[in-house]
Each structure stands twice: as structure tokens, then as C-alpha cells.
Design a protein around this motif. Sequence first.
Motif, PDB file in Angstrom:
ATOM      1  N   VAL A  17      -6.135  -3.985   2.533  1.00  0.00           N
ATOM      2  CA  VAL A  17      -5.950  -2.646   3.103  1.00  0.00           C
ATOM      3  C   VAL A  17      -7.305  -1.947   3.231  1.00  0.00           C
ATOM      4  CG1 VAL A  17      -4.964  -0.357   2.676  1.00  0.00           C
ATOM      5  CG2 VAL A  17      -3.549  -2.393   2.379  1.00  0.00           C
ATOM      6  N   GLU A 147       0.462  -3.436   8.161  1.00  0.00           N
ATOM      7  CA  GLU A 147       0.162  -3.985   6.839  1.00  0.00           C
ATOM      8  C   GLU A 147       1.110  -3.427   5.784  1.00  0.00           C
ATOM      9  OE1 GLU A 147      -4.552  -4.812   7.756  1.00  0.00           O
ATOM     10  OE2 GLU A 147      -4.008  -3.136   6.453  1.00  0.00           O
ATOM     11  N   ALA A 148       1.461  -2.163   5.901  1.00  0.00           N
ATOM     12  CA  ALA A 148       2.425  -1.587   4.965  1.00  0.00           C
ATOM     13  C   ALA A 148       3.766  -2.306   5.080  1.00  0.00           C
ATOM     14  CB  ALA A 148       2.592  -0.084   5.223  1.00  0.00           C
TER      15      ALA A 148
END
Length: 159
Positions: A17, A147-148
Motif C-alpha cells: 500500500v 488494493e483495499a
Amino acid sequence: MSVAGMILAVVFFTIGVLGTILPALPGAPLIWLGMLIYGFFVKFQNLPLVFFIGQGLAVLLIFFIDYLASIWGVRRYGGSREAVWGSILGGILGILVLGPFGLIFGPFIGAVAGELYRRSPLDKALEVGFGTLIGFLGGAVLKLAIEAVMIIWFFMAVI
């Protein structure tokens, strides 16, 4: 569940991240790698091949967004074909010359150079270059969202 595997996965997720924000790190591939490492720890229990293929497709989508975000910014701010090519070449050369920061500043410089090559006024060229930065930031937001979803999907699969 493997505690050591989970710790390693979370470390890779965190670095991944951060890699979306800091251009020195390959964000999405690190997240995927964290999932793969965890899979080895638990012998891929609850993480079938379909899971990794889906996650891999998410990584490819993130690469696609990376590629298109700057181009969208150039076009959105009225950039020419020369500015688009300049932003692409600037991104490639920027990495070589400026290192990780070349991912941000290379496309900007390239788009400006492309517009100036086309004999656009400096203020227009700078506006188009600014568009690449807007595209980069917009792309970063989209990448963070994907990505979450990747990370949430992982936790839903293993917990």
C-alpha cells in the motif's frame, strides 16, 4: 491459520500500500506476494487457484490504471498526441534518470516537452503537464481502492 504467515502477509500488504503512494515500491505485486507467502504457510488452505487468478487480474488492472491514468490526464487537459507520447517516454526515462520519483515527474516533464515540441505556448504545455499529475493522483486513488478490495478479499478467505 499461521500467525507467522499472517504477520508476513500484513507486512507485505503494508509495504504494498505504501508502494502505491511512494513510487519506489511495486505496490500491488507486493500485496499479491504477501498472499502467496501466506498460502505457503497454510498449504493454500482456503486460498484456491481461482483466488490467486482473481488477485492476479486485480494486479493487472492496477498496471492498466497506471498506464492509462497519465494519458487520461493529458487528454483531459487538452494535450496533443505528442504530449501523450511525451508522458509515456517521460515515465520510462524518468525512472532511469530520476529513479522512483521519475514515475511522477517524468510524465509531467515529458508531456510538457511534447506540447512544446508541438509549439504550444508554455502555459498550455504546463497545464497539460499538470494534467499528468492529476491523472497520477486519480490513478493512485483507484489503485488504493482496488488494493483495499484485494486485502479485504484475502481476509474474508482466510478468516
